[in-house]
Motif scaffolding. Sequence first.
Motif, short mmCIF file in Angstrom:
data_model
loop_
_atom_site.label_atom_id
_atom_site.label_comp_id
_atom_site.label_asym_id
_atom_site.label_seq_id
_atom_site.Cartn_x
_atom_site.Cartn_y
_atom_site.Cartn_z
N LEU A 11 0.76 -1.27 0.01
CA LEU A 11 0.08 -0.23 0.15
C LEU A 11 0.85 1.16 -0.02
N THR A 12 1.78 1.47 0.92
CA THR A 12 2.64 2.57 0.93
C THR A 12 3.61 2.75 -0.45
N THR A 13 4.00 1.53 -0.83
CA THR A 13 4.83 1.73 -1.95
C THR A 13 4.12 2.27 -3.34
N PHE A 14 2.82 1.72 -3.50
CA PHE A 14 2.11 1.82 -4.80
C PHE A 14 1.34 3.18 -4.71
N SER A 15 1.27 3.69 -3.38
CA SER A 15 0.64 5.02 -3.15
C SER A 15 1.58 6.07 -4.07
N PHE A 16 2.71 5.81 -4.51
CA PHE A 16 3.71 6.70 -5.14
C PHE A 16 3.72 6.50 -6.53
N PRO A 18 0.78 6.99 -8.69
CA PRO A 18 0.20 7.73 -9.47
C PRO A 18 0.98 9.06 -9.77
N GLN A 19 1.71 9.43 -8.62
CA GLN A 19 2.46 10.84 -8.64
C GLN A 19 3.45 10.53 -9.70
N THR A 66 9.90 2.10 -3.86
CA THR A 66 9.64 3.45 -3.48
C THR A 66 10.88 4.27 -3.93
#
Length: 81
Positions: A11-16, A18-19, A66
């Motif tokens: 979750l935390t890795t793939f939150s980046f 889109p940016q 990340t």
Amino acid sequence: METIGWLAAVLTTFSFVPQAIKVIRTKETSSISLWMYSIFTLGISFWLVYGLMIGSVQMTLANLVTLVLAIIILRAKIKNG
């Protein structure tokens, strides 16, 4: 506990993602703080080293991905001003 670690890592890795995609497509980085991404990238580098030192696969993989995404964004920010 392993499942929670993997879930957190994914979750935390793939939150980046889109940016990073937005920056790659548009080259627009004016709303991104150079200092924040510089410090963040350095912090992720240390988390990656820490993950390697303690032998945590989740932490190592998550921070490796990340770090790559953060470097893409940081590089575009530096290049585009």
